[in-house]
Motif scaffolding. Structure first.
Motif, PDB file in Angstrom:
ATOM      1  N   VAL A   1       0.841  -1.201   0.000  1.00  0.00           N
ATOM      2  CA  VAL A   1       0.000   0.000   0.000  1.00  0.00           C
ATOM      3  C   VAL A   1       0.876   1.251   0.000  1.00  0.00           C
ATOM      4  CG1 VAL A   1      -1.779   1.288   1.233  1.00  0.00           C
ATOM      5  CG2 VAL A   1      -1.893  -1.204   1.156  1.00  0.00           C
ATOM      6  N   THR A   2       1.993   1.195   0.723  1.00  0.00           N
ATOM      7  CA  THR A   2       2.930   2.329   0.745  1.00  0.00           C
ATOM      8  C   THR A   2       3.464   2.613  -0.659  1.00  0.00           C
ATOM      9  OG1 THR A   2       3.585   1.793   3.017  1.00  0.00           O
ATOM     10  CG2 THR A   2       5.059   3.226   1.757  1.00  0.00           C
ATOM     11  N   ALA A   3       3.803   1.545  -1.388  1.00  0.00           N
ATOM     12  CA  ALA A   3       4.306   1.714  -2.749  1.00  0.00           C
ATOM     13  C   ALA A   3       3.221   2.267  -3.675  1.00  0.00           C
ATOM     14  CB  ALA A   3       4.821   0.377  -3.277  1.00  0.00           C
ATOM     15  N   TRP A   4       1.977   1.858  -3.440  1.00  0.00           N
ATOM     16  CA  TRP A   4       0.855   2.347  -4.255  1.00  0.00           C
ATOM     17  C   TRP A   4       0.555   3.811  -3.981  1.00  0.00           C
ATOM     18  CZ3 TRP A   4      -3.856   4.429  -2.838  1.00  0.00           C
ATOM     19  CH2 TRP A   4      -4.842   4.514  -3.830  1.00  0.00           C
ATOM     20  N   GLN A   5       0.787   4.254  -2.732  1.00  0.00           N
ATOM     21  CA  GLN A   5       0.385   5.586  -2.283  1.00  0.00           C
ATOM     22  C   GLN A   5       1.365   6.646  -2.765  1.00  0.00           C
ATOM     23  OE1 GLN A   5      -2.528   6.123   0.165  1.00  0.00           O
ATOM     24  NE2 GLN A   5      -2.269   7.905  -1.147  1.00  0.00           N
ATOM     25  N   THR A   6       1.280   6.980  -4.046  1.00  0.00           N
ATOM     26  CA  THR A   6       2.130   8.026  -4.603  1.00  0.00           C
ATOM     27  C   THR A   6       1.507   9.394  -4.302  1.00  0.00           C
ATOM     28  OG1 THR A   6       0.975   7.972  -6.722  1.00  0.00           O
ATOM     29  CG2 THR A   6       2.861   6.474  -6.450  1.00  0.00           C
ATOM     30  N   PRO A   7       2.297  10.468  -4.422  1.00  0.00           N
ATOM     31  CA  PRO A   7       1.766  11.815  -4.152  1.00  0.00           C
ATOM     32  C   PRO A   7       0.559  12.191  -5.014  1.00  0.00           C
ATOM     33  CG  PRO A   7       4.153  11.858  -4.209  1.00  0.00           C
ATOM     34  CD  PRO A   7       3.746  10.495  -4.660  1.00  0.00           C
ATOM     35  N   ARG A   8       0.417  11.542  -6.173  1.00  0.00           N
ATOM     36  CA  ARG A   8      -0.697  11.876  -7.063  1.00  0.00           C
ATOM     37  C   ARG A   8      -2.001  11.228  -6.599  1.00  0.00           C
ATOM     38  NH1 ARG A   8       0.902  11.171 -13.275  1.00  0.00           N
ATOM     39  NH2 ARG A   8      -1.144  12.191 -13.402  1.00  0.00           N
ATOM     40  N   LYS A   9      -1.916  10.260  -5.680  1.00  0.00           N
ATOM     41  CA  LYS A   9      -3.119   9.607  -5.169  1.00  0.00           C
ATOM     42  C   LYS A   9      -3.736  10.510  -4.094  1.00  0.00           C
ATOM     43  CE  LYS A   9      -2.287   5.833  -7.594  1.00  0.00           C
ATOM     44  NZ  LYS A   9      -1.280   4.932  -7.124  1.00  0.00           N
ATOM     45  N   ARG A  10      -4.917  11.019  -4.364  1.00  0.00           N
ATOM     46  CA  ARG A  10      -5.524  11.996  -3.453  1.00  0.00           C
ATOM     47  C   ARG A  10      -6.123  11.332  -2.215  1.00  0.00           C
ATOM     48  NH1 ARG A  10      -9.274  15.485  -7.412  1.00  0.00           N
ATOM     49  NH2 ARG A  10      -9.836  13.381  -8.088  1.00  0.00           N
ATOM     50  N   THR A  11      -6.475  10.058  -2.291  1.00  0.00           N
ATOM     51  CA  THR A  11      -7.028   9.347  -1.140  1.00  0.00           C
ATOM     52  C   THR A  11      -5.894   8.758  -0.318  1.00  0.00           C
ATOM     53  OG1 THR A  11      -9.044   8.768  -2.350  1.00  0.00           O
ATOM     54  CG2 THR A  11      -8.533   7.469  -0.400  1.00  0.00           C
TER      55      THR A  11
END
Length: 355
Positions: free
Chosen positions: A168-178
């Motif tokens: 999930v940390t890898a998925w959570q890029t700065p462009r992900k608003r949620t």
């Protein structure tokens, strides 16, 4: 039975007033000729008229689910794959008819069968209350349903949980608003229901004590209708049961994360959407399935809850696990949330000879 003529008259007048009130509310009375579909529709109308009453026996989302029963009875739910008894007049409805129909519905969809049985119980109770007394007992009362396969609770190992959080940390890029990562960590830390975490307000958080706490005081629901009418995605100021209202103590790591989050908070919610409002549970579920990683296909957000329950049970017992999860009974927690090893019995007498 009334003891006197005066009491009998008083009871008759009270019942008549109740029926008149219902007729005004629904636009029609119930009778032997009322169809099953019409009965359930009027039951829903009656419940919606009283749902804002603090003593109402049902929640708005429950009434929304009863609408599915109406759709099945009309034959237009899921492409008409469910059988229907909607056109039967109440005078032709028997206990066997209702039992067979509910069983057939549950064979196709066990959870739908349970929803329909709940709706029919309320509908036939209403018919009796409104003077349609055609059955000695509620026709749905003793109905048997096919149960869904029992979900065997599985707790994640410490390593698995860390790998999921890493994914999930890898998925959570700065462009992900949620901010899915923070929500997942809160669920893994506390065992909250996902809707409870999304409903957390900063006023529910106490970061000033020796140990930080959060008070679970509501949940997120999605009601049919327009947001302007108080429907749609909203925060409900109460939980699934009385036991859901609880205060949880946070670990030092969870406390640090909330302190950092508080500094930049601009919404009354701890985990808001990108405009400060209530997040959608559906959207969170969609993001979770993308972020958890292919190796964890099938692992749900509720498995984080089961992991917390299992850890607490092993260290403190089932009562502690039930209290943390907000269950009314440790039996519920044990049946659905705690991973149990199979007890194979004591065979030491035989095993002792294998030397």
């Amino acid at each position: 039975m009334a003891d006197t003529a005066a009491e009998a008259e008083e009871k008759f007048i009270a019942e008549a007033k109740t029926r008149v009130s219902f007729v005004r509310q629904t636009g029609d009375a119930l009778s032997r000729d009322t169809t099953v579909t019409q009965l359930v529709e009027r039951m829903i109308t009656h419940l919606r008229a009283t749902v804002d009453d603090p003593d109402s026996p049902v929640r708005p989302q429950t009434i929304d689910r009863y609408e599915n029963t109406v759709a099945i009875l009309r034959g237009d739910y899921a492409g008409g794959k469910y059988p229907t008894i909607g056109d039967y007049p109440l005078s032709e409805v028997t206990e066997d008819l209702v039992h067979e129909w509910l069983w057939d519905v549950s064979v196709i969809g066990p959870s739908m069968g349970a929803q329909c049985r709940s709706a029919m119980l309320r509908a036939f109770d209403l018919a009796k209350d409104r003077g349609v007394r055609l059955w000695p007992v509620n026709p749905a009362k003793e109905a048997k349903l096919k149960r869904a396969p029992r979900h065997i609770a599985r707790a994640l190992t410490v390593e698995e949980r860390e790998r999921i959080i890493g994914n999930v940390t890898a998925w959570q890029t700065p462009r992900k608003r949620t901010d899915l990562l923070s929500i997942v960590r809160m669920l893994a830390d506390t065992g909250m229901r996902p809707g409870e975490a999304l409903a957390l307000r900063w006023e529910d958080v106490d970061l000033t004590g020796a140990k930080a706490t959060v008070t679970v005081s509501g949940t997120v629901v999605e009601l049919k209708g327009k947001r302007a009418d108080g429907k749609g995605i909203r925060r409900q100021p109460f939980g699934k049961s009385d036991a859901a209202y609880r205060t949880l103590t946070l670990s030092s790591e969870a406390t640090t994360r909330l302190l950092e989050r508080r500094v930049s908070a601009s919404s009354y919610l701890v985990f808001p959407n990108d405009v400060g409002g209530v997040l959608s549970l559906r959207n969170i579920g969609t993001r979770w399935r993308k972020a958890r990683g292919a190796e964890f296909d099938g692992v749900t957000l509720y498995d984080l809850r089961r992991t917390v329950a299992t850890e607490l049970d092993r260290k403190y017992g089932p009562a502690a696990a039930a209290a943390q999860l907000g269950h009314t009974s440790p039996a519920i927690t044990g049946r659905h949330y705690i991973e149990r090893a199979t007890v194979v019995g004591d065979f030491t007498d035989a095993l002792g000879t294998l030397r």
